[in-house]
Every structure is written in structure tokens, then in C-alpha cells.
Design a protein around this motif. Sequence first.
Motif, PDB file in Angstrom:
ATOM      1  N   LYS A 106       0.820  -1.227   0.000  1.00  0.00           N
ATOM      2  CA  LYS A 106       0.000   0.000   0.000  1.00  0.00           C
ATOM      3  C   LYS A 106       0.847   1.267   0.000  1.00  0.00           C
ATOM      4  N   GLU A 109       1.140   2.772  -3.523  1.00  0.00           N
ATOM      5  CA  GLU A 109      -0.056   3.520  -3.927  1.00  0.00           C
ATOM      6  C   GLU A 109      -0.114   4.871  -3.217  1.00  0.00           C
ATOM      7  N   TYR A 113       0.076   8.693  -4.908  1.00  0.00           N
ATOM      8  CA  TYR A 113      -1.003   9.663  -4.704  1.00  0.00           C
ATOM      9  C   TYR A 113      -0.497  10.956  -4.077  1.00  0.00           C
TER      10      TYR A 113
END
Length: 160
Positions: A106, A109, A113
Motif C-alpha cells: 500500500k 499507492e 497519490y
Amino acid sequence: MQIAENLKPPSEWEQQRIDDELSKLQATLPQSYVLLVHHMAYREVLAFPTEQLADIALTISKTHNIYFGGIFAGSFRGDKFRLALDLADHLYRGGRLKRTFTLQGKAVESFLYGRNVAPCQGEGIMLIVDRKGEVLGLGECRRGILKNLIDKGWYIRRGG
């Protein structure tokens, strides 16, 4: 119509700022590379892999505005040089950039972002990669937090 030359070798001051930024990542340019600074609205630095290509660009810049050539190395914003992901990625793939930090799961990601990520190890600016070795961006590790400086998702988020 006379066009002002917009492509020039970096000044001593500019070269020192570029070298300082590369050294933070333990990165070196191949000896054959030539840097040229594009002087227009702001100063962008272009890296040419050979002296011949740089000479061609300099010759063309005497009569035409050159907007891009070589590898985008970074840009100056005021007194600060900001290394571009293009050159960082190129140096990493050529084994000429040593300071990296690998993200997985994670955290990849989140970083893409534009978010900061914890935990990280070490201190200072690093090239951020995933487990496959794909370049994600540049980050700075401070007190266990990886601050996102720029990531590949930034190009998409800004619209282009």
C-alpha cells in the motif's frame, strides 16, 4: 530576424547546484554527457549523451528556439535546482545512482497519490522505487517519515 541564444552551458554557479543535488543521491553523470541550460521563462537543464549532440543543439539554438532536447535533467526555481525524474530514472537504470529506497504494498499507492509514507530508513533524499525496480519518484527520509518530493503520479494529477 535574430533569435537570442536560449541554450548555453551552465555557469559555474549553476553547475555547482546541479552537482550538489546529484551528490545527495550519490549519482554521477557519465563523463561523455554535456549539460546545457535552456534560458527562457525559467531555466531548464538538458543532458546530452554526447558532445556532438550538444554541439548540434547549440548550433540550432543560434537561429531557432529550442524547447526540448536530450534528457530533461531538471530545472532551476529561484536559487534551487530540482532534479527531474527523467534524469534520475536514466542514471538509476545505468547504475549511476546509488541512493534508493524500496516501497512495497500500500505504501507504493500512497506515495503515487502524493502522500508521505512511514516508516523509512536512513536520512536524506532518495530515489523511490518499487520491488520490481520501477522508479516511483523522489523522497526525503526524515525521522522515519518519507516525505514525497515528486512522484510519477504528479504528472497525471497536474493534468499532463
